[in-house]
Design an enzyme around this catalytic site. Structure first.
Site, PDB file in Angstrom:
ATOM      1  N   ASP A 347      14.188  35.534  -0.355  1.00 31.12           N
ATOM      2  CA  ASP A 347      13.127  36.100  -1.184  1.00 31.12           C
ATOM      3  C   ASP A 347      11.792  35.629  -0.643  1.00 31.12           C
ATOM      4  O   ASP A 347      11.746  34.926   0.388  1.00 31.12           O
ATOM      5  CB  ASP A 347      13.309  35.712  -2.657  1.00 31.12           C
ATOM      6  N   VAL A 404      15.679  44.761  -3.623  1.00 30.43           N
ATOM      7  CA  VAL A 404      14.270  44.572  -3.972  1.00 30.43           C
ATOM      8  C   VAL A 404      13.846  45.700  -4.909  1.00 30.43           C
ATOM      9  O   VAL A 404      14.661  46.511  -5.350  1.00 30.43           O
ATOM     10  CB  VAL A 404      13.392  44.510  -2.706  1.00 30.43           C
ATOM     11  N   VAL A 405      12.548  45.775  -5.211  1.00 22.57           N
ATOM     12  CA  VAL A 405      12.050  46.725  -6.208  1.00 22.57           C
ATOM     13  C   VAL A 405      12.310  48.169  -5.791  1.00 22.57           C
ATOM     14  O   VAL A 405      12.416  48.484  -4.598  1.00 22.57           O
ATOM     15  CB  VAL A 405      10.539  46.519  -6.451  1.00 22.57           C
ATOM     16  N   GLU A 406      12.405  49.080  -6.796  1.00 20.76           N
ATOM     17  CA  GLU A 406      12.706  50.490  -6.561  1.00 20.76           C
ATOM     18  C   GLU A 406      11.458  51.234  -6.095  1.00 20.76           C
ATOM     19  O   GLU A 406      10.929  52.106  -6.793  1.00 20.76           O
ATOM     20  CB  GLU A 406      13.259  51.125  -7.840  1.00 20.76           C
ATOM     21  N   LYS A 411      10.863  49.249   0.359  1.00 14.32           N
ATOM     22  CA  LYS A 411      12.176  49.204   0.989  1.00 14.32           C
ATOM     23  C   LYS A 411      12.083  49.528   2.483  1.00 14.32           C
ATOM     24  O   LYS A 411      12.731  48.879   3.318  1.00 14.32           O
ATOM     25  CB  LYS A 411      13.135  50.169   0.282  1.00 14.32           C
ATOM     26  N   HIS A 454      25.694  50.409  -4.849  1.00 16.53           N
ATOM     27  CA  HIS A 454      25.044  50.223  -6.141  1.00 16.53           C
ATOM     28  C   HIS A 454      25.925  49.441  -7.103  1.00 16.53           C
ATOM     29  O   HIS A 454      26.918  49.953  -7.610  1.00 16.53           O
ATOM     30  CB  HIS A 454      24.670  51.590  -6.738  1.00 16.53           C
ATOM     31  N   ASN A 457      24.580  46.200 -13.627  1.00 17.65           N
ATOM     32  CA  ASN A 457      24.132  44.947 -14.229  1.00 17.65           C
ATOM     33  C   ASN A 457      24.900  44.672 -15.532  1.00 17.65           C
ATOM     34  O   ASN A 457      25.006  45.564 -16.367  1.00 17.65           O
ATOM     35  CB  ASN A 457      22.628  45.044 -14.508  1.00 17.65           C
ATOM     36  N   ASN A 504      24.066  57.033 -13.185  1.00 15.96           N
ATOM     37  CA  ASN A 504      22.722  57.099 -13.755  1.00 15.96           C
ATOM     38  C   ASN A 504      22.261  58.533 -13.967  1.00 15.96           C
ATOM     39  O   ASN A 504      21.477  58.814 -14.872  1.00 15.96           O
ATOM     40  CB  ASN A 504      21.729  56.349 -12.871  1.00 15.96           C
TER      41      ASN A 504
END
Length: 717
Positions: A347, A404-406, A411, A454, A457, A504
């Protein structure tokens, strides 16, 4: 006709019966094998020279895997089910009444009917083989043990130790089986033959080998809890309350098992067996059991699915990296340590790395309390985890997962850095939940080694992993990642690259429709209650809080951009998101308040809710609970039909399993599309068309549904 059993008797009168079902990888108790057992038992009964009988398996790592699921699935009514159970009980009881000692030698899986046969023996020996699992998993198929398990197991080890095995279906290994008195010895796998020979000689000499079992079912505590009617009644009442906390009454099997034990405890064995057979018949012919058995077949098919049609080879992935030490990155890192795969966590700062390590150690701490791991095992696995704020250690990795963030730009920057340090053969995967893999892979120099993986959570608990190849992903990459997911203890499902993938894409419209219902003056509690009582683990609005309001809304916007106006976020959803103080459960408040065990509606949400319902026109909803369910579930069914049409998922059974594992869709209903078939395609279309007229085009039936109707077909044609 090939025989399944081989009987030999040595000069000392010790008989050895070896089970090896022809043409099968595992031993199963079929009607044919039961017939064969009956003939052998009848012949043994007349052999005065036989002094003892040991029952072995020739199958590797399997004693008896249970009854034949195909035969169970073929039972059509309660009477037939009861008769088949009674026949199996009769055959197994023949072993119990042989005039000499009988010993079941368990080296591998001993489940269901296999354990019931072993319970009919006078003694049981297990090995320390890691594949030795002993249990009664019938409740997971919606039934109870039917060959005597509810009768013999409590008599052997008492209610306290037998109920967890019967009610949860979870097996134990050889050592735990010895500890609870289920077996009389647990011996090293490597010295099984010698240990069995010694054990048999000890039995013939009368060495008191049942002494430890007597300690399990005697004593003051056992008397107070089990051997008097008041204590036993209280114990079974409390057991039922504990089950009710974990299992809804929609799954009748564990409740039936408790009732059977309550009614039969203390009765003669034959009367208890008759009641067990009768109740088995009722369950096995019911809809819940039929649905759960169909799901069992799907799981078995998925276990064999390699993710690609080609017969290809690929190198194993033995060293991993995870980019992003957040909740997901930490949970995924834990999975690697649990599978004994070294993992490097990266990170941007050391505080984030520390939080990632805390996530991993926190999961182990909870499992230690549950006695799943001891301190030594945890220490060994924690040493599989290393971390840092740069790419040192990444050059030798086989696999790197980005979490990491979407944000596609973020990315792309990460992939550019990563390709500069990892080998050309290393697989690069992304944990994105919505972004198309083919588009994310466009910036890579080697898109053939790029793939979506994927996790859901919390990653340490959710069983599903969506594996998403891009347009240029090599089949070797797909096969390797499917195999890796299985090594991590997950169930992988390969889906096509498209915004939202599968789960999703179905989940977000369902959640969004819940917000539309809010705007029409339905309360959050009404909406959540209607879906919870349908069988979901929680209602859609509470689920939004669990996921996070910001995460849910951003994902909804991505799908809206991809699929157009049918996925326009409800205005109240947008307003809740814009109220940055409402983040969901992790932040302490969202639609509901969290903390101190209270889950009331948050004041900020109530204010937004009242503003929207005060300005909007109230929509009358006759039979409100039914209408809530129809709007939410038919939204999912409609979108699921589009996913099948577009080839997002291979088949209806895989789609159903994905939703059961990824969203908690109630398994007792068989899955979303099996539930749709039960409603009827024409009725679904008629209801959607009525909703379309009243609420708008988001309810327009898909062309796939219309085609099913024209062909008078179903999802499971």
């Amino acid at each position: 006709m090939d025989r399944a059993f081989d009987l030999n008797i040595d000069e000392s009168g010790c008989a050895r019966l070896v089970f090896d079902l022809p043409g099968a990888k595992v031993n199963k108790l079929t009607m044919r094998t039961l017939d064969e057992i009956e003939g052998i038992v009848d012949s043994l009964r007349g052999m005065t020279a036989v002094r003892a009988l040991s029952i072995f398996s020739r199958k590797r790592d399997v004693f008896i895997a249970g009854a034949d699921i195909d035969e169970i699935a073929g039972i059509t009514d309660a009477q037939q089910g009861a008769e088949k159970a009674a026949y199996g009980q009769k055959i197994i009881d023949g072993i119990a009444t042989l005039p000499f000692p009988t010993i079941a030698v368990i080296n591998g899986a001993c489940l269901g009917g296999g354990l019931e046969l072993a319970l009919a023996c006078d003694y049981r020996i297990a090995t320390d083989n890691v594949k030795t699992t002993i249990g009664l998993p019938e409740v997971t198929l919606g039934i109870i043990p039917g060959f005597g398990g509810t009768q013999r197991l409590p008599r052997l080890i008492g209610l306290k130790r037998s109920l967890p095995l019967i009610l949860t279906g979870k097996p134990v290994d050889g050592r735990r089986a010895l500890k609870c008195g289920l077996v009389d010895a647990c011996v090293p796998n490597e010295f099984l033959e010698e240990k069995v020979a010694d054990f048999v000689q000890g039995v013939l000499k009368g060495n008191g080998l049942h002494a430890h079992q007597q300690r399990q079912t005697h004593g003051l505590k056992n008397f107070l809890l089990e051997r008097n009617a008041v204590g036993r009644g209280l114990f079974l009442y409390l057991a039922k309350k504990q089950i009710a906390k974990k299992v809804k009454s929609d799954y009748p099997a564990p409740y039936t098992a408790i009732d059977v034990i309550r009614r039969t405890y203390g009765l003669p064995l034959d009367k208890g067996l008759a009641i067990e057979a009768e109740e088995f018949g009722k369950l096995v012919s019911g809809e819940v059991s039929r649905n759960l058995i169909k799901l069992f077949y799907t799981r078995e098919k998925m276990k064999k699915d390699r993710g690609v049609r080609q017969d290809i080879s690929y190198p194993p992935l033995n060293a991993a990296g995870v980019l992003g030490a957040g909740v997901m990155g930490g949970g995924i890192s834990w999975l690697f340590t649990k599978a004994d795969i070294p993992v490097r966590l990266k990170d941007l700062d050391w505080h984030a790395i520390q939080r990632g390590f805390q996530t991993v150690s926190g999961i182990y701490a909870k499992l230690k309390k549950l006695r799943k791991f001891d301190a030594r095992e945890i220490n060994l696995r924690m040493h599989r985890l290393t971390g840092g704020i740069d790419y040192r250690g990444f050059s030798g990795l086989d696999f790197v997962l980005e979490a990491v963030v979407e944000d596609p730009a973020v990315k792309a920057s990460v992939y550019s850095e990563l390709e500069g340090v990892v080998s050309e053969n290393a697989i690069i995967a992304t944990n994105t939940s919505t972004l198309p893999i083919s588009e994310l892979g466009e910036s890579l120099k080697h898109p053939e080694r790029f793939i979506g993986m994927h996790f859901f959570n919390p990653a340490n608990r959710m069983p599903l992993v969506e594996v998403i190849p891009g347009d240029r992903t090599a089949p070797e990459t797909t096969a390797a990642v499917v195999d890796l997911a299985k090594r991590l203890g997950k169930t992988p499902i390969v889906v096509k690259s498209a915004p939202g993938f599968l789960v999703n894409r179905l989940l977000l419209p369902y959640l969004n429709e819940a917000f539309h219902l809010l705007s029409e003056d339905r309360t959050a509690q009404q909406i959540d209650k209607a879906i919870y009582e349908f069988g979901m683990p929680m209602g859609p609005l509470r689920l939004v809080d669990e996921i996070g309001i910001d995460v849910s809304y951003k994902a909804a916007r991505i799908l809206n951009k991809a699929y157009g106006s049918r996925m326009d976020p409800a205005p109240i959803f947008a307003d809740i998101y814009e109220t940055k103080s409402l983040t969901g459960k992790n932040g302490g408040k969202g639609i509901y308040l969290y903390g101190d065990g209270e889950k009331n509606l948050s004041p900020e949400f109530i204010e937004i809710y009242e503003r929207h319902t005060a300005t909007g026109e109230r929509v009358e909803m006759p039979d409100s609970e039914r209408t809530i369910r129809e709007r939410l579930l038919l939204t999912m069914i409609n979108e699921a039909s589009r996913c099948l049409s577009e080839g997002i998922i291979e088949s209806p059974d895989y789609l159903d399993m994905a939703l059961i594992m990824g969203t908690g869709f109630p398994a007792f209903r068989g899955g979303l599309l099996r539930y749709a078939d039960k409603i009827g395609i024409d009725k679904i279309i008629k209801t959607l068309q009525a909703f379309e007229q009243k609420y708008g085009m988001r309810f327009q039936p898909s062309e796939y549904l219309m085609e099913l109707s024209r062909n008078q077909s179903e999802f499971y044609a």
